[in-house]
Write a protein that holds these residues in place. Structure first.
Motif, PDB file in Angstrom:
ATOM      1  N   VAL A  52      45.768 -42.896  58.562  1.00 55.81           N
ATOM      2  CA  VAL A  52      44.640 -43.407  57.774  1.00 55.81           C
ATOM      3  C   VAL A  52      45.102 -43.829  56.383  1.00 55.81           C
ATOM      4  O   VAL A  52      44.791 -44.926  55.915  1.00 55.81           O
ATOM      5  N   SER A  53      45.847 -42.945  55.711  1.00 59.59           N
ATOM      6  CA  SER A  53      46.249 -43.239  54.329  1.00 59.59           C
ATOM      7  C   SER A  53      47.170 -44.448  54.261  1.00 59.59           C
ATOM      8  O   SER A  53      47.076 -45.261  53.329  1.00 59.59           O
TER       9      SER A  53
ATOM     10  N   VAL B  26      44.964 -47.578  54.753  1.00 55.35           N
ATOM     11  CA  VAL B  26      44.166 -47.829  53.547  1.00 55.35           C
ATOM     12  C   VAL B  26      45.051 -48.372  52.426  1.00 55.35           C
ATOM     13  O   VAL B  26      44.665 -49.312  51.714  1.00 55.35           O
TER      14      VAL B  26
ATOM     15  N   VAL C 133      38.671 -38.318  54.152  1.00 55.98           N
ATOM     16  CA  VAL C 133      38.683 -39.755  53.865  1.00 55.98           C
ATOM     17  C   VAL C 133      37.334 -40.189  53.292  1.00 55.98           C
ATOM     18  O   VAL C 133      37.266 -40.996  52.360  1.00 55.98           O
TER      19      VAL C 133
ATOM     20  N   ILE D  21      37.582 -42.207  49.731  1.00 56.86           N
ATOM     21  CA  ILE D  21      37.669 -43.667  49.716  1.00 56.86           C
ATOM     22  C   ILE D  21      36.343 -44.364  49.414  1.00 56.86           C
ATOM     23  O   ILE D  21      36.250 -45.137  48.445  1.00 56.86           O
TER      24      ILE D  21
ATOM     25  N   GLY E 212      39.457 -47.503  56.511  1.00 55.10           N
ATOM     26  CA  GLY E 212      39.517 -46.062  56.746  1.00 55.10           C
ATOM     27  C   GLY E 212      38.779 -45.650  58.010  1.00 55.10           C
ATOM     28  O   GLY E 212      39.261 -44.821  58.782  1.00 55.10           O
TER      29      GLY E 212
END
Length: 499
Positions: free
Chosen positions: A245-246, A249, A440, A444, A490
């Motif tokens: 995910v990171s 993003v 998340v 985010i 995300g």
């Protein structure tokens, strides 16, 4: 004259004088709004109950943040928080508990920002050289965003923003001092606005970068540690779990930096005016000439050593961030011969108003908690199943984090999820998926509003915001493309992981 009439005239005059003093020179309509809030809240509490009054209070507090450039939010927001405590919407013990729980953040603001203040000569020299050596704005913006992201993965986002605020204020101070001096040609209004737009865009890219980096590691944000401890992840486990995910993003965010700079949309793309570049070059040259004196290079060397110690101490987490900042402050002022109380006090001027405002914010969070404003939403989300439940959990965490404290939202949701796991209502795999969604979601989508991220709020209420004309509405507008793209990225990455 009738004595009663004389008393009436005197009282009216006194009331008029009090109203004139109330909140100072802000517009009359703003004063009327704040007074209306204070009068309406008890009526709503009595007629509709604590739940309705609590949500009304949250909206009123957001209004004071929106109008931050009209009036610093501490006074109107503080009056709303004080009224809430008097009305029993938040008990003093609950407010104290919120403040105690967030003491590390307050220590950071008090001492870390002050410590960094005494590194401004080094920071200004480094970033001036960087600014003058990279002429492509998109590359400079990419570098600012990426650097903020990397630093925020290991340092606190407020620390990173404090550094950038110091740098931005230094640039503006050099420019302002130059055009104020005799015989220096002043840029016209268009060049001034272009310079402000240039600094605004750099600060917003960097601010978003702190959110991108903060979601990555266990120490990136306070709620990350809370979530990791609940699930049982250590540093590397958290990093591996978040990596898909990171990384997605971060890639989307860095690409968006270039797109926004190239298209000049949403207030981005402004170039550094040539006149201002010449001013900064002249300042850099004069500073270089001053290095023939033994004192300046020695001070810069000591500040660099303090910076290395700061990074090592924060990376190794030898103590709370604020205490590290206090140590840096003591070292730098001692070694560079700064012993004047007034000079030291000046270092605290930037952060102390925001520290007080954050305590007021914690009082509003106490109202949210005591009135259970989020409880119906939590139960509604947990009533769904599968990917829809995960999507709603992510979306609701993002939405609530945009108007409340990220740590509070994360703590409420992760406790509900943990209780469900302990009751064998969900599996271990679901627990980890929900933990990812909460982490998340609170990191985010909350870039949407200045009150969604403490670093954004600090930037909005800092002394540099009025200089570069960075208002609440402008921050909303400039954050909008990031909010849409990063939130969607995300969610897609999150759903891909659990599929």
């Amino acid at each position: 004259m009738n004595p009663l009439a004389a008393i009436h005239i005197r009282l009216r005059g006194m009331a008029g004088n009090i109203f004139t003093l109330f909140l100072g020179s802000v517009p009359v309509w703003y004063k009327n709004c704040v007074l209306a809030f204070l009068l309406i809240n008890p009526l709503v509490l009595y007629v509709a109950g604590a739940f309705a009054a609590g949500w009304l209070l949250v909206l009123e507090f957001i209004f004071t943040l929106v109008m931050a450039l009209r009036c610093y939010p501490l006074q109107p927001g503080g009056l709303l928080a004080l009224e809430a405590v008097v009305l029993g919407m938040a008990k003093p013990d609950a407010v104290y508990a919120e403040v105690s729980r967030n003491l590390p953040v307050l220590l950071l603001l008090m001492f870390m920002v002050a410590g960094i203040f005494f590194m401004q000569d080094l920071l200004l020299a480094v970033f001036t050289r960087l600014l003058l050596s990279i002429r492509k704005k998109w590359l400079l913006s990419l570098l600012f965003c990426a650097a903020a992201a990397v630093l925020s993965a290991f340092l606190d986002a407020l620390t990173v923003i404090a550094v950038l605020i110091t740098v931005c204020a230094g640039f503006y101070a050099v420019y302002h001092a130059s055009i104020s001096s005799a015989g220096t040609p002043a840029p016209d209004s268009q060049e001034l606005e272009e310079f402000r737009a240039f600094l605004r865009s750099l600060m917003m890219h960097a601010a978003v970068g702190t959110a991108i980096g903060g979601v990555t590691t266990l120490v990136g944000e306070p709620q990350n540690l809370l979530i990791g401890m609940t699930v049982g992840w250590h540093f590397m486990q958290f990093l591996r779990a978040m990596a898909p995910v990171s990384a997605s993003v971060a890639a989307a965010g860095l690409v968006l930096v270039v797109v926004l700079e190239k298209t000049r949309l949403f207030g981005y793309g402004a170039e550094l005016p040539e006149v201002v570049r010449q001013v900064l070059q002249q300042h850099a040259q004069s500073s270089g000439d001053g290095e023939r004196d033994w004192k300046r290079p020695l001070v810069l060397m000591l500040q660099a050593l303090a910076g290395i110690l700061l990074i090592l101490a924060l990376t190794l987490h030898v103590a709370e961030v604020g205490l590290v900042g206090l140590a840096i402050l003591v070292l730098l002022t001692s070694l560079t011969g700064i012993n004047d109380e007034r000079r030291i006090a000046h270092a605290f001027q930037e952060a102390m108003p925001f520290t007080a405002l954050l305590v007021v914010f914690f009082a509003i969070v106490a109202v949210i908690q005591q009135s259970n404003l989020f409880t119906p939403i939590i139960h509604w989300v947990l009533g769904f199943e599968g990917r829809l439940q995960l999507t709603l959990l992510y979306a609701v965490n993002g939405l609530l984090s945009s108007v409340s404290d990220n740590v509070f939202v994360a703590s409420v949701y992760i406790k509900q999820v943990q209780d469900a796991f302990l009751a064998h209502a969900i599996s271990r795999e679901q627990l980890e998926s929900f933990a990812l969604a909460i982490n998340v979601g609170t990191n985010i989508p909350s870039v949407a509003t200045p009150n969604g991220q403490a670093a954004f709020l600090f930037l909005l209420t800092s002394g540099v915001a009025p200089l570069i004309r960075l208002s609440y509405i402008r921050m909303l507008w400039m954050a909008l493309p990031y909010t849409v793209v990063l939130t969607a990225t995300g969610l897609i990455a999150l759903l891909f992981i659990v599929s």
